[in-house]
Scaffold this motif. Structure first.
Motif, PDB file in Angstrom:
ATOM      1  N   ASN A   1       0.807  -1.226   0.000  1.00 23.65           N
ATOM      2  CA  ASN A   1       0.000   0.000   0.000  1.00 23.65           C
ATOM      3  C   ASN A   1       0.839   1.273   0.000  1.00 23.65           C
ATOM      4  O   ASN A   1       0.287   2.380   0.000  1.00 23.65           O
ATOM      5  CB  ASN A   1      -0.923   0.024   1.224  1.00 23.65           C
ATOM      6  N   LEU A   2       2.165   1.111  -0.013  1.00 26.71           N
ATOM      7  CA  LEU A   2       3.050   2.255   0.188  1.00 26.71           C
ATOM      8  C   LEU A   2       2.802   3.368  -0.827  1.00 26.71           C
ATOM      9  O   LEU A   2       2.641   4.539  -0.462  1.00 26.71           O
ATOM     10  CB  LEU A   2       4.505   1.784   0.110  1.00 26.71           C
ATOM     11  N   TRP A   3       2.788   3.037  -2.101  1.00 20.60           N
ATOM     12  CA  TRP A   3       2.642   4.045  -3.160  1.00 20.60           C
ATOM     13  C   TRP A   3       1.199   4.198  -3.628  1.00 20.60           C
ATOM     14  O   TRP A   3       0.916   4.999  -4.537  1.00 20.60           O
ATOM     15  CB  TRP A   3       3.531   3.688  -4.356  1.00 20.60           C
ATOM     16  N   GLY A   4       0.288   3.441  -3.049  1.00 24.30           N
ATOM     17  CA  GLY A   4      -1.118   3.584  -3.387  1.00 24.30           C
ATOM     18  C   GLY A   4      -1.482   3.138  -4.783  1.00 24.30           C
ATOM     19  O   GLY A   4      -2.487   3.595  -5.347  1.00 24.30           O
ATOM     20  N   GLY A   5      -0.680   2.259  -5.389  1.00 26.17           N
ATOM     21  CA  GLY A   5      -0.968   1.768  -6.721  1.00 26.17           C
ATOM     22  C   GLY A   5      -0.492   2.662  -7.840  1.00 26.17           C
ATOM     23  O   GLY A   5      -0.591   2.293  -9.013  1.00 26.17           O
ATOM     24  N   ASP A   6       0.045   3.850  -7.523  1.00 25.40           N
ATOM     25  CA  ASP A   6       0.580   4.746  -8.544  1.00 25.40           C
ATOM     26  C   ASP A   6       2.059   4.481  -8.761  1.00 25.40           C
ATOM     27  O   ASP A   6       2.715   3.802  -7.962  1.00 25.40           O
ATOM     28  CB  ASP A   6       0.382   6.210  -8.138  1.00 25.40           C
ATOM     29  N   ALA A   7       2.590   5.033  -9.834  1.00 22.33           N
ATOM     30  CA  ALA A   7       4.025   4.906 -10.101  1.00 22.33           C
ATOM     31  C   ALA A   7       4.804   5.627  -9.006  1.00 22.33           C
ATOM     32  O   ALA A   7       4.461   6.755  -8.641  1.00 22.33           O
ATOM     33  CB  ALA A   7       4.356   5.503 -11.462  1.00 22.33           C
ATOM     34  N   PRO A   8       5.857   4.978  -8.457  1.00 22.86           N
ATOM     35  CA  PRO A   8       6.642   5.633  -7.407  1.00 22.86           C
ATOM     36  C   PRO A   8       7.195   6.979  -7.867  1.00 22.86           C
ATOM     37  O   PRO A   8       7.684   7.110  -8.985  1.00 22.86           O
ATOM     38  CB  PRO A   8       7.780   4.630  -7.151  1.00 22.86           C
ATOM     39  N   GLY A   9       7.067   7.968  -7.008  1.00 19.12           N
ATOM     40  CA  GLY A   9       7.559   9.295  -7.348  1.00 19.12           C
ATOM     41  C   GLY A   9       6.940  10.356  -6.464  1.00 19.12           C
ATOM     42  O   GLY A   9       5.854  10.170  -5.898  1.00 19.12           O
ATOM     43  N   LEU A  10       7.644  11.478  -6.337  1.00 18.56           N
ATOM     44  CA  LEU A  10       7.184  12.562  -5.470  1.00 18.56           C
ATOM     45  C   LEU A  10       5.869  13.156  -5.952  1.00 18.56           C
ATOM     46  O   LEU A  10       4.987  13.478  -5.156  1.00 18.56           O
ATOM     47  CB  LEU A  10       8.256  13.660  -5.402  1.00 18.56           C
ATOM     48  N   SER A  11       5.711  13.294  -7.256  1.00 18.05           N
ATOM     49  CA  SER A  11       4.496  13.927  -7.789  1.00 18.05           C
ATOM     50  C   SER A  11       3.244  13.126  -7.443  1.00 18.05           C
ATOM     51  O   SER A  11       2.192  13.703  -7.124  1.00 18.05           O
ATOM     52  CB  SER A  11       4.609  14.102  -9.309  1.00 18.05           C
ATOM     53  N   SER A  12       3.344  11.794  -7.503  1.00 22.89           N
ATOM     54  CA  SER A  12       2.169  10.974  -7.176  1.00 22.89           C
ATOM     55  C   SER A  12       1.831  11.079  -5.692  1.00 22.89           C
ATOM     56  O   SER A  12       0.652  11.128  -5.318  1.00 22.89           O
ATOM     57  CB  SER A  12       2.424   9.511  -7.558  1.00 22.89           C
ATOM     58  N   VAL A  13       2.856  11.126  -4.846  1.00 24.96           N
ATOM     59  CA  VAL A  13       2.625  11.248  -3.404  1.00 24.96           C
ATOM     60  C   VAL A  13       1.972  12.585  -3.079  1.00 24.96           C
ATOM     61  O   VAL A  13       1.010  12.660  -2.296  1.00 24.96           O
ATOM     62  CB  VAL A  13       3.946  11.097  -2.630  1.00 24.96           C
ATOM     63  N   VAL A  14       2.479  13.659  -3.673  1.00 27.39           N
ATOM     64  CA  VAL A  14       1.911  14.990  -3.443  1.00 27.39           C
ATOM     65  C   VAL A  14       0.462  15.048  -3.928  1.00 27.39           C
ATOM     66  O   VAL A  14      -0.416  15.612  -3.252  1.00 27.39           O
ATOM     67  CB  VAL A  14       2.754  16.079  -4.142  1.00 27.39           C
ATOM     68  N   GLY A  15       0.198  14.463  -5.098  1.00 25.00           N
ATOM     69  CA  GLY A  15      -1.163  14.452  -5.624  1.00 25.00           C
ATOM     70  C   GLY A  15      -2.119  13.699  -4.719  1.00 25.00           C
ATOM     71  O   GLY A  15      -3.257  14.137  -4.489  1.00 25.00           O
ATOM     72  N   GLN A  16      -1.678  12.555  -4.196  1.00 27.05           N
ATOM     73  CA  GLN A  16      -2.518  11.783  -3.285  1.00 27.05           C
ATOM     74  C   GLN A  16      -2.776  12.549  -1.996  1.00 27.05           C
ATOM     75  O   GLN A  16      -3.900  12.577  -1.480  1.00 27.05           O
ATOM     76  CB  GLN A  16      -1.845  10.450  -2.970  1.00 27.05           C
ATOM     77  N   ALA A  17      -1.727  13.181  -1.471  1.00 26.47           N
ATOM     78  CA  ALA A  17      -1.874  13.944  -0.229  1.00 26.47           C
ATOM     79  C   ALA A  17      -2.868  15.088  -0.409  1.00 26.47           C
ATOM     80  O   ALA A  17      -3.718  15.344   0.450  1.00 26.47           O
ATOM     81  CB  ALA A  17      -0.524  14.488   0.226  1.00 26.47           C
ATOM     82  N   ARG A  18      -2.771  15.754  -1.528  1.00 20.43           N
ATOM     83  CA  ARG A  18      -3.672  16.882  -1.794  1.00 20.43           C
ATOM     84  C   ARG A  18      -5.124  16.430  -1.827  1.00 20.43           C
ATOM     85  O   ARG A  18      -6.018  17.143  -1.363  1.00 20.43           O
ATOM     86  CB  ARG A  18      -3.300  17.535  -3.124  1.00 20.43           C
ATOM     87  N   SER A  19      -5.358  15.230  -2.346  1.00 16.01           N
ATOM     88  CA  SER A  19      -6.727  14.724  -2.469  1.00 16.01           C
ATOM     89  C   SER A  19      -7.356  14.397  -1.120  1.00 16.01           C
ATOM     90  O   SER A  19      -8.581  14.288  -1.017  1.00 16.01           O
ATOM     91  CB  SER A  19      -6.741  13.463  -3.346  1.00 16.01           C
ATOM     92  N   THR A  20      -6.535  14.218  -0.100  1.00 15.00           N
ATOM     93  CA  THR A  20      -7.064  13.838   1.216  1.00 15.00           C
ATOM     94  C   THR A  20      -7.055  14.980   2.225  1.00 15.00           C
ATOM     95  O   THR A  20      -7.562  14.812   3.335  1.00 15.00           O
ATOM     96  CB  THR A  20      -6.252  12.671   1.805  1.00 15.00           C
ATOM     97  N   LEU A  21      -6.505  16.132   1.858  1.00 10.81           N
ATOM     98  CA  LEU A  21      -6.347  17.201   2.837  1.00 10.81           C
ATOM     99  C   LEU A  21      -7.674  17.746   3.351  1.00 10.81           C
ATOM    100  O   LEU A  21      -7.792  18.119   4.525  1.00 10.81           O
ATOM    101  CB  LEU A  21      -5.514  18.345   2.242  1.00 10.81           C
TER     102      LEU A  21
END
Length: 476
Positions: free
Chosen positions: A185-205
Motif C-alpha cells: 500500500n506504500l505508493w497507493g498503486g501509482d508509479a513511485p515518485g514525489l508527484s504521485s505522493v503529493v497528488g494523493q496527499a492533496r486529495s485527502t487534505l
C-alpha cells in the motif's frame, strides 16, 4: 460576559469539549476515505501538513486566550477584533452553518450505521431515517435547554465512552498488522515518485480538515471556563491527543487490507477493517462504538453552534433577539434557530445522492474561512503588538511564525478544496450578507469600502454558483 452561576466548566470539561468535538463521525470513516485517494506515503504527507498547520492554529488559540482574555467568544470574536464587523459576521455565519452541517453529517451517519443492520434505514436518507433523525434532533434540543453544565457533563461521559472502541481497534490492528500488506500500500498503486505522493496527499487534505474541526471547542466556550488560562492548554492537549489517534487509525488500517479493499468498504469503514481481523463481531462492536461517538459529537456541535450564534448576537453582529437566554443560562433563542436550520438541511439530504460526503466537504469549506481569520488575527496581533504585550523578541518571533503558518495553511486548504465547494459556500454566505448590509444601512452604519467590496464579491460568487446549479454545471 460572565458564565451563569453554577455553569462554569473545569479543565477536564474543556478538554472534553475539544476532544468530543473532533472525535466523531470522521475517525470512523478514515480508512476508506484515505484509501480512496491515497496510499501510505500520501497519507503520511497529508497528516504531516495537516498536523503542523492545525498545531500552529492550536498555538494561536492558546496565545489569543491569554493575550485577549476580554474576547470571551473565541473564533467569532477574534475575527471581529482583527478585521472589523463584517469579517466577524462572516466568521460567525460560516462557523455556525459549518456546525449545523457537521450535525447533519452526524445524523446521517447514525442512521446509515443502523441501516447496515436494518435495511429500512438505508444510507441514512430514507424517509424513516430522516423521521427518526428529526426525533433525535429535537430530543437533544430539549436536553440542551436544561443547562450547559449538564450537557457538558454528558459530553464528557460520551467522550470517555467513545475512546473505548477506538482503543480496542488499535489493539486489534496492532495484533493483525501485516508488513507485506503495508508495503504493497506504500505508493497507493501509482508509479513511485514525489508527484504521485503529493497528488494523493492533496486529495485527502480536505478530509483532514473535517476531522480536526472542533479544535476551537474550548475557545468558543471560554466564558464558561473556571480558569481562563485553562482554555489554551485544553486546546493544545486535546488536539495533540486526537492527532495521534487519527494517524494511528489511518496507518494501521493500511497494514490490514489492500488499498482497493479499504476503498470499497462501506461507511463506517473502520468497522470493515475490524471485521477483517476478528470476524463479524468486530463490525457490530465498532458500529455500537460509532453510535456512542457520533451522539457525543452531535452534542458537542449543537453546543458550539448555538454558542457562536448567541455570542454574535451579544456583540450586536446578529439580531439582538438571538442573545436571549432561558432561566438556566442557555442561549435558547440561538438554539431554536440552530436546530431549525439543521432540520432544514436534514430534509435536503433526502435529495442528495451522497449526503454524508456532501455534509463533510461543506463543513470543511465553511469552517476554513473562520480559521483563516483567526490565524491572520494572531499574526496581526503579534506583528503590530496591538495588545501592548511586552514579551521578549523570542516570544514574539514564535507567535509570528505560528500565526503565519496557521494563516497559510487555512488559505491553502481553501485553495485545495476546489472552487465548487467555495461556490456552494457563498450560496450560504450571500443571503446573510445581504441582510447584514440592510440592517447596517437602516442603523445608519454603512459598510467601509473594503467590506462593501468583499460583500459584492461574495454575492457575485453566489450568483455564479446559482447559475451553475440551475444549468447542471455545478455538482458535488
Amino acid at each position: 460576559m460572565n458564565a451563569p452561576r453554577g455553569q462554569t466548566l473545569s479543565f477536564a470539561a474543556l478538554i472534553s469539549l475539544v476532544v468530543g468535538s473532533m472525535i466523531g463521525s470522521g475517525i470512523f470513516a478514515l480508512p476508506g476515505a484515505f484509501a480512496r485517494a491515497s496510499g501510505v506515503l500520501g497519507a503520511m504527507l497529508a497528516w504531516l501538513v495537516a498536523g503542523i498547520g492545525m498545531l500552529m492554529l492550536a498555538f494561536v488559540f492558546q496565545d489569543l486566550a491569554r493575550r485577549r482574555p476580554d474576547l470571551d467568544s473565541g473564533i467569532y470574536a477574534y475575527a471581529k477584533a482583527g478585521f472589523g464587523d463584517y469579517a466577524g459576521f462572516l466568521s460567525a455565519v460560516g462557523y455556525w452553518i459549518g456546525c449545523c452541517l457537521a450535525d447533519v453529517a452526524c445524523l446521517v451517519l447514525i442512521k446509515a450505521t443502523i441501516g447496515q443492520f436494518f435495511p429500512v434505514f438505508g444510507d441514512g436518507t430514507t424517509p424513516l431515517a430522516i423521521a427518526s433523525a428529526s426525533l433525535l434532533l429535537w430530543g437533544v434540543h430539549f436536553l440542551l435547554l436544561n443547562g450547559i453544565r449538564e450537557a457538558a457533563a454528558l459530553n464528557t461521559i460520551a467522550t470517555i465512552a467513545k475512546l473505548v472502541p477506538i482503543a480496542t481497534f488499535l489493539f486489534v490492528a496492532v495484533m493483525g498488522f501485516r508488513r507485506d500488506v503495508f508495503a504493497l500500500n506504500l505508493w497507493g498503486g501509482d508509479a513511485p515518485g514525489l508527484s504521485s505522493v503529493v497528488g494523493q496527499a492533496r486529495s485527502t487534505l480536505l478530509v483532514t480538515v473535517f476531522v480536526f474541526v472542533g479544535i476551537e471547542g474550548a475557545s468558543v466556550y471560554s466564558r464558561y471556563a473556571r480558569r481562563r488560562e485553562d482554555v489554551g492548554l485544553a486546546t493544545v492537549l486535546g488536539f495533540v491527543g486526537v492527532l495521534c489517534l487519527m494517524v494511528m487509525v489511518t496507518m494501521f488500517s493500511y497494514g490490514i487490507l489492500l488499498r482497493p479493499e479499504l476503498a470499497a468498504l462501506p461507511t463506517p469503514s473502520l468497522a470493515g477493517v475490524m471485521e477483517a481481523v476478528v470476524g463479524p463481531w468486530g463490525r457490530v462492536f465498532v458500529s455500537v462504538g460509532l453510535l456512542i461517538s457520533v451522539l457525543g459529537n452531535y452534542l458537542s456541535w449543537s453546543l458550539l453552534a448555538a454558542e457562536v450564534l448567541h455570542s454574535a448576537a451579544r456583540n450586536r453582529t446578529m439580531p439582538a433577539a438571538l442573545a436571549a437566554e432561558n432561566s438556566r443560562g442557555v442561549p435558547s433563542a440561538a438554539l431554536w434557530l440552530t436546530n431549525s436550520l439543521i432540520q432544514a438541511f436534514l430534509l435536503v439530504t433526502w435529495f442528495a445522492e451522497y449526503a454524508f460526503l456532501l455534509a463533510l466537504k461543506m463543513t470543511s469549506a465553511m469552517t476554513l474561512v473562520p480559521y483563516l481569520l483567526v490565524g491572520a488575527y494572531g499574526f496581526k496581533l503579534s506583528a503590530t503588538r496591538a495588545d501592548g504585550a511586552g514579551d521578549g523578541s523570542d516570544h514574539r518571533g514564535r507567535r509570528l511564525v505560528c500565526g503565519a503558518i496557521a494563516t497559510t495553511y487555512a488559505a491553502l486548504m481553501l485553495a485545495f478544496s476546489g472552487t465548487r465547494y467555495l461556490l456552494f459556500a457563498t450560496l450560504l454566505y450571500a443571503p446573510g450578507s445581504i441582510l447584514y448590509y440592510l440592517s447596517r444601512r437602516r442603523a445608519g452604519q454603512p459598510l467601509g469600502r473594503g467590506e462593501m467590496a468583499t460583500l459584492i464579491l461574495v454575492c457575485l460568487a453566489a450568483l455564479t454558483a446559482l447559475h451553475g446549479v440551475i444549468s447542471g454545471r455545478l455538482v458535488v
